[in-house]
Design a protein around this motif. Structure first.
Motif, PDB file in Angstrom:
ATOM      1  N   ALA A  26       0.838  -1.202   0.000  1.00 37.58           N
ATOM      2  CA  ALA A  26       0.000   0.000   0.000  1.00 37.58           C
ATOM      3  C   ALA A  26       0.873   1.252   0.000  1.00 37.58           C
ATOM      4  N   GLU A  27       1.913   1.241   0.793  1.00 38.35           N
ATOM      5  CA  GLU A  27       2.809   2.405   0.856  1.00 38.35           C
ATOM      6  C   GLU A  27       3.537   2.612  -0.459  1.00 38.35           C
ATOM      7  N   GLN A  28       4.032   1.524  -1.052  1.00 34.26           N
ATOM      8  CA  GLN A  28       4.790   1.626  -2.287  1.00 34.26           C
ATOM      9  C   GLN A  28       3.923   2.010  -3.483  1.00 34.26           C
ATOM     10  N   SER A  29       2.658   1.585  -3.467  1.00 33.78           N
ATOM     11  CA  SER A  29       1.769   1.840  -4.608  1.00 33.78           C
ATOM     12  C   SER A  29       0.927   3.093  -4.458  1.00 33.78           C
ATOM     13  N   GLY A  30       0.817   3.586  -3.222  1.00 35.54           N
ATOM     14  CA  GLY A  30      -0.039   4.744  -2.990  1.00 35.54           C
ATOM     15  C   GLY A  30      -1.510   4.383  -2.906  1.00 35.54           C
ATOM     16  N   LEU A  31      -1.807   3.094  -2.790  1.00 39.77           N
ATOM     17  CA  LEU A  31      -3.186   2.623  -2.689  1.00 39.77           C
ATOM     18  C   LEU A  31      -3.541   2.373  -1.228  1.00 39.77           C
ATOM     19  N   SER A  32      -4.831   2.356  -0.938  1.00 36.50           N
ATOM     20  CA  SER A  32      -5.257   1.947   0.393  1.00 36.50           C
ATOM     21  C   SER A  32      -5.083   0.439   0.508  1.00 36.50           C
ATOM     22  N   LYS A  33      -4.999  -0.063   1.737  1.00 37.19           N
ATOM     23  CA  LYS A  33      -4.813  -1.505   1.915  1.00 37.19           C
ATOM     24  C   LYS A  33      -6.012  -2.284   1.375  1.00 37.19           C
ATOM     25  N   SER A  34      -7.193  -1.753   1.528  1.00 32.99           N
ATOM     26  CA  SER A  34      -8.386  -2.457   1.032  1.00 32.99           C
ATOM     27  C   SER A  34      -8.374  -2.530  -0.495  1.00 32.99           C
ATOM     28  N   THR A  35      -7.955  -1.438  -1.154  1.00 30.72           N
ATOM     29  CA  THR A  35      -7.890  -1.441  -2.618  1.00 30.72           C
ATOM     30  C   THR A  35      -6.794  -2.393  -3.095  1.00 30.72           C
ATOM     31  N   ALA A  36      -5.650  -2.356  -2.433  1.00 26.19           N
ATOM     32  CA  ALA A  36      -4.551  -3.251  -2.806  1.00 26.19           C
ATOM     33  C   ALA A  36      -4.973  -4.704  -2.657  1.00 26.19           C
ATOM     34  N   LEU A  37      -5.670  -5.014  -1.570  1.00 26.92           N
ATOM     35  CA  LEU A  37      -6.110  -6.387  -1.337  1.00 26.92           C
ATOM     36  C   LEU A  37      -7.108  -6.831  -2.402  1.00 26.92           C
ATOM     37  N   ARG A  38      -8.000  -5.926  -2.819  1.00 29.26           N
ATOM     38  CA  ARG A  38      -8.973  -6.261  -3.865  1.00 29.26           C
ATOM     39  C   ARG A  38      -8.279  -6.519  -5.196  1.00 29.26           C
ATOM     40  N   LEU A  39      -7.279  -5.698  -5.515  1.00 28.40           N
ATOM     41  CA  LEU A  39      -6.570  -5.870  -6.779  1.00 28.40           C
ATOM     42  C   LEU A  39      -5.678  -7.110  -6.768  1.00 28.40           C
ATOM     43  N   LEU A  40      -5.208  -7.488  -5.579  1.00 28.77           N
ATOM     44  CA  LEU A  40      -4.360  -8.674  -5.470  1.00 28.77           C
ATOM     45  C   LEU A  40      -5.139  -9.969  -5.697  1.00 28.77           C
ATOM     46  N   ALA A  41      -6.391  -9.985  -5.368  1.00 28.39           N
ATOM     47  CA  ALA A  41      -7.171 -11.224  -5.396  1.00 28.39           C
ATOM     48  C   ALA A  41      -7.107 -11.942  -6.747  1.00 28.39           C
ATOM     49  N   PRO A  42      -7.431 -11.280  -7.877  1.00 24.10           N
ATOM     50  CA  PRO A  42      -7.344 -12.003  -9.148  1.00 24.10           C
ATOM     51  C   PRO A  42      -5.908 -12.363  -9.537  1.00 24.10           C
ATOM     52  N   LEU A  43      -4.939 -11.542  -9.138  1.00 19.56           N
ATOM     53  CA  LEU A  43      -3.535 -11.858  -9.433  1.00 19.56           C
ATOM     54  C   LEU A  43      -3.111 -13.133  -8.713  1.00 19.56           C
ATOM     55  N   ILE A  44      -3.621 -13.308  -7.494  1.00 18.02           N
ATOM     56  CA  ILE A  44      -3.329 -14.527  -6.729  1.00 18.02           C
ATOM     57  C   ILE A  44      -4.052 -15.719  -7.361  1.00 18.02           C
ATOM     58  N   ASP A  45      -5.308 -15.514  -7.780  1.00 15.05           N
ATOM     59  CA  ASP A  45      -6.080 -16.597  -8.395  1.00 15.05           C
ATOM     60  C   ASP A  45      -5.388 -17.155  -9.632  1.00 15.05           C
ATOM     61  N   TYR A  46      -4.761 -16.284 -10.418  1.00 19.36           N
ATOM     62  CA  TYR A  46      -4.091 -16.720 -11.642  1.00 19.36           C
ATOM     63  C   TYR A  46      -2.630 -17.113 -11.413  1.00 19.36           C
ATOM     64  N   GLY A  47      -2.189 -17.054 -10.177  1.00 11.75           N
ATOM     65  CA  GLY A  47      -0.836 -17.482  -9.863  1.00 11.75           C
ATOM     66  C   GLY A  47       0.237 -16.468 -10.172  1.00 11.75           C
ATOM     67  N   HIS A  48      -0.166 -15.236 -10.489  1.00 14.72           N
ATOM     68  CA  HIS A  48       0.832 -14.213 -10.798  1.00 14.72           C
ATOM     69  C   HIS A  48       1.454 -13.634  -9.533  1.00 14.72           C
ATOM     70  N   VAL A  49       0.749 -13.734  -8.422  1.00 19.56           N
ATOM     71  CA  VAL A  49       1.243 -13.292  -7.121  1.00 19.56           C
ATOM     72  C   VAL A  49       0.970 -14.411  -6.126  1.00 19.56           C
ATOM     73  N   GLU A  50       1.870 -14.588  -5.165  1.00 21.18           N
ATOM     74  CA  GLU A  50       1.667 -15.571  -4.108  1.00 21.18           C
ATOM     75  C   GLU A  50       2.075 -14.953  -2.782  1.00 21.18           C
ATOM     76  N   THR A  51       1.603 -15.567  -1.686  1.00 21.98           N
ATOM     77  CA  THR A  51       1.968 -15.076  -0.360  1.00 21.98           C
ATOM     78  C   THR A  51       2.842 -16.091   0.350  1.00 21.98           C
ATOM     79  N   ASP A  52       3.821 -15.591   1.077  1.00 24.75           N
ATOM     80  CA  ASP A  52       4.679 -16.453   1.872  1.00 24.75           C
ATOM     81  C   ASP A  52       3.914 -16.886   3.120  1.00 24.75           C
ATOM     82  N   SER A  53       3.825 -18.195   3.354  1.00 23.82           N
ATOM     83  CA  SER A  53       3.013 -18.710   4.461  1.00 23.82           C
ATOM     84  C   SER A  53       3.551 -18.312   5.826  1.00 23.82           C
TER      85      SER A  53
END
Length: 264
Positions: A26-53
């Motif tokens: 959020a800090e690096q992109s200038g987005l709110s955390k809620s907006t960043a989380l919403r935009l991350l969802a499809p990227l995670i679904d398609y495997g373009h982004v992943e989270t470290d467990s």
């Protein structure tokens, strides 16, 4: 869509250091955390982004690797390099070649002729030795010891008085090419012909080709070595970037004087 792609670029920027937390994104992109989380969802679904467990940080996912592989498999080196070769010939005023390795030789796969009555004897499909050419030295400077040893084992008969014909002479040529970022053939392959070459690398930073600027000795003079070398390196970087390389090998800051004739 644009904001999602911008966010993906931010994720990519933090990938090498282990990724970003949601707050960091959020800090690096200038987005709110809620907006960043919403935009991350499809990227995670398609495997373009992943989270470290363990850390919960976001980083690039394997889906991007699949896309990258598909892209690279569809690349045609000649098509990718075409514009850069033409631009390099115009900027240098000399004949420019694109070459790929084949055993201990380099093979011409494309050529842009200089606009002058006297034409170079090179032709597409022709093979030249690695040990006596700028393109070969540029390739060997990044190819590793096995490629170097194969050239030495095959033998290095002198083609001109300036041909490196011993292991020590070839090693000096290759080391200088690595130090500068480009190689020089000072009439080592053919009398009265000089060449400047730079290696082209792929996404894994392995050399896959080289480009060369070649001309008669009265045009490609020692006074032009540094200028032509910088042009060759810039063109090789552009082509390498299109092959997926994020960074290219850069010449040493301590480049020797362009007026000093190197026996390469």
């Amino acid at each position: 869509m644009r904001r999602a792609l911008q966010l993906l670029e931010v994720v990519a920027g933090g990938h090498a250091s282990g990724g970003y937390t949601l707050t960091g994104l959020a800090e690096q992109s200038g987005l709110s955390k809620s907006t960043a989380l919403r935009l991350l969802a499809p990227l995670i679904d398609y495997g373009h982004v992943e989270t470290d467990s363990t850390s919960g940080k976001y980083r690039l996912g394997a889906g991007l690797a699949r896309l990258g592989t598909n892209y690279l498999e569809g690349l045609d080196l000649r098509s990718i390099a075409s514009d850069s070769l033409r631009g390099l010939s115009q900027d240098s005023g000399e004949t420019v070649h694109l070459l790929v390795p084949h055993g201990t030789s380099m093979v011409y796969v494309d050529k842009v002729e200089a606009p002058r009555p006297v034409q170079m004897a090179s032709r597409v499909g022709m093979q030249v030795p690695m040990y006596s050419t700028a393109s070969g030295a540029a390739y060997l400077s990044l190819a590793g010891p096995a490629a170097f040893e194969a050239v030495v084992a095959r033998g290095m008969p002198p083609l001109t008085p300036a041909t490196p014909s011993t292991r020590q002479e070839l090693q000096a040529v290759v080391d200088l090419a690595l130090n500068r970022g480009y190689a020089i053939d000072d009439m080592a392959n053919e009398d009265h012909i000089r060449g400047i070459a730079a290696a082209i690398v792929d996404a894994s930073h392995q050399p896959v080709a080289a480009l060369s600027i070649v001309g008669p000795e009265f045009n490609v003079t020692p006074a032009r070595f540094e200028l032509l070398g910088s042009l060759a390196v810039a063109a090789a970087r552009r082509i390498s970037a299109r092959l997926g390389a994020r960074h290219s090998i850069t010449p040493s800051a301590s480049i020797k004087s362009s007026t000093e004739k190197e026996r390469i």
